[in-house]
Design a protein around this motif. Structure first.
Motif, PDB file in Angstrom:
ATOM      1  N   TYR A   9      -3.611 -11.503  -7.232  1.00  0.00           N
ATOM      2  CA  TYR A   9      -2.798 -10.280  -7.301  1.00  0.00           C
ATOM      3  C   TYR A   9      -3.563  -9.164  -8.016  1.00  0.00           C
ATOM      4  CZ  TYR A   9       1.731 -11.988  -5.577  1.00  0.00           C
ATOM      5  OH  TYR A   9       2.760 -12.449  -4.791  1.00  0.00           O
TER       6      TYR A   9
ATOM      7  N   TYR B  35      -8.798  -3.402  -6.626  1.00  0.00           N
ATOM      8  CA  TYR B  35      -9.834  -3.065  -5.647  1.00  0.00           C
ATOM      9  C   TYR B  35      -9.338  -2.995  -4.212  1.00  0.00           C
ATOM     10  CZ  TYR B  35     -12.704  -4.156  -9.688  1.00  0.00           C
ATOM     11  OH  TYR B  35     -13.245  -4.171 -10.952  1.00  0.00           O
ATOM     12  N   GLY B  36      -8.037  -3.195  -4.000  1.00  0.00           N
ATOM     13  CA  GLY B  36      -7.510  -3.140  -2.650  1.00  0.00           C
ATOM     14  C   GLY B  36      -7.842  -4.411  -1.870  1.00  0.00           C
ATOM     15  N   THR B  37      -7.616  -4.359  -0.569  1.00  0.00           N
ATOM     16  CA  THR B  37      -7.898  -5.515   0.281  1.00  0.00           C
ATOM     17  C   THR B  37      -9.402  -5.701   0.428  1.00  0.00           C
ATOM     18  OG1 THR B  37      -5.853  -5.177   1.517  1.00  0.00           O
ATOM     19  CG2 THR B  37      -7.543  -6.544   2.553  1.00  0.00           C
TER      20      THR B  37
ATOM     21  N   LYS C  30      -6.451  -7.564  -5.917  1.00  0.00           N
ATOM     22  CA  LYS C  30      -5.963  -6.634  -4.895  1.00  0.00           C
ATOM     23  C   LYS C  30      -5.453  -5.348  -5.528  1.00  0.00           C
ATOM     24  CE  LYS C  30      -3.084  -6.309  -0.778  1.00  0.00           C
ATOM     25  NZ  LYS C  30      -2.155  -7.023   0.150  1.00  0.00           N
ATOM     26  N   GLU C  31      -4.808  -5.453  -6.695  1.00  0.00           N
ATOM     27  CA  GLU C  31      -4.301  -4.272  -7.390  1.00  0.00           C
ATOM     28  C   GLU C  31      -5.443  -3.335  -7.793  1.00  0.00           C
ATOM     29  OE1 GLU C  31      -1.513  -1.826  -9.708  1.00  0.00           O
ATOM     30  OE2 GLU C  31      -1.340  -3.171  -7.982  1.00  0.00           O
TER      31      GLU C  31
ATOM     32  N   HIS D 261     -12.471  -7.631   2.314  1.00  0.00           N
ATOM     33  CA  HIS D 261     -12.780  -8.363   3.544  1.00  0.00           C
ATOM     34  C   HIS D 261     -13.986  -9.266   3.302  1.00  0.00           C
ATOM     35  CE1 HIS D 261      -9.947  -5.951   5.866  1.00  0.00           C
ATOM     36  NE2 HIS D 261     -10.390  -4.912   5.187  1.00  0.00           N
TER      37      HIS D 261
END
Length: 218
Positions: free
Chosen positions: A33, A39-41, A36-37, A43
């Motif tokens: 969590y 650095y974002g999604t 993602k908070e 890949h």
């Protein structure tokens, strides 16, 4: 680092010489969590690649397993192993024993639920929270901060329960709720994250990372 075909550990190095880095253990929901908070999604490269094996097998290309991927400003490098010969499981990799609750951590969630029942009006809250603090070598949490989720009555109650007794001897582990992190040279202070979730049925789940991934805990 990968577990099978799934990324499991992420090391972010910002200043190698001064050891400025972050580690995210994706087997722990709190780190997933928080990553993602911040650095974002992200890949990731597939953990399988069809390239010619270094060990020739009758000239036939074979699938190799990506065990590590290092991303630089201008390039990406991969470490490979043959799938049928690669034995290491990244989920087992650790530098020592992680700090853990002395008994089952479930009663901690139950205490939080009982505290919430006493609140007249809880209001709107974030159901998922991540806290970060220092777990001392004596088994006490200090410098606790909410790093994911918004501050609320719920988050305040959780923080109070995580910190435990107000009056305590912080050099006496017999009074502590946690067993500290441990490596071959002894107990040590580590950065420590805790994941808390208010479930749809009103119960509360509390988790921490199971593996100690570095000597400073991050």
């Amino acid at each position: 680092m990968y577990i099978g075909t799934e990324p499991s550990l992420i090391f972010l190095s910002f200043d190698y010489k001064n050891e400025v880095f972050e580690i995210y253990d994706l087997t722990f929901r709190g780190d997933a969590y928080l990553l993602k908070e911040k650095y974002g999604t992200v890949h990731f490269k597939s953990a399988k690649a069809g390239i010619e094996s270094i060990r020739l097998r009758g000239g036939i290309s074979s699938w190799l397993n990506i065990t590590e991927a290092a991303v630089y400003r201008d390039s990406v490098s991969f470490s490979f192993s043959l799938i049928d010969e690669f034995k290491m499981d990244a989920s087992d990799w650790a530098v020592g024993s992680q700090a853990h609750y002395k008994s089952s951590i479930m009663p901690l969630g139950e205490r939080i639920v009982n505290r919430l029942k006493q609140v007249k009006r809880l209001g709107a809250v974030d159901s998922v929270l991540v806290y970060q603090g220092t777990m001392t070598k004596y088994g006490y949490l200090k410098d606790l901060a909410l790093v994911f989720g918004k501050q609320s009555t719920f988050s305040d109650v959780v923080a109070e329960e995580l910190l435990g007794k107000e009056t305590r001897n912080e050099t006496d582990n017999t009074q502590a709720d946690w067993n500290p992190a441990f490596v071959d040279r002894g107990k040590l202070d580590v950065m420590f994250r805790i994941f808390v979730k208010l479930e749809p049925d009103g119960s509360v789940t509390v988790e921490n990372a199971k593996k100690l991934r570095s000597f400073i805990g991050r």
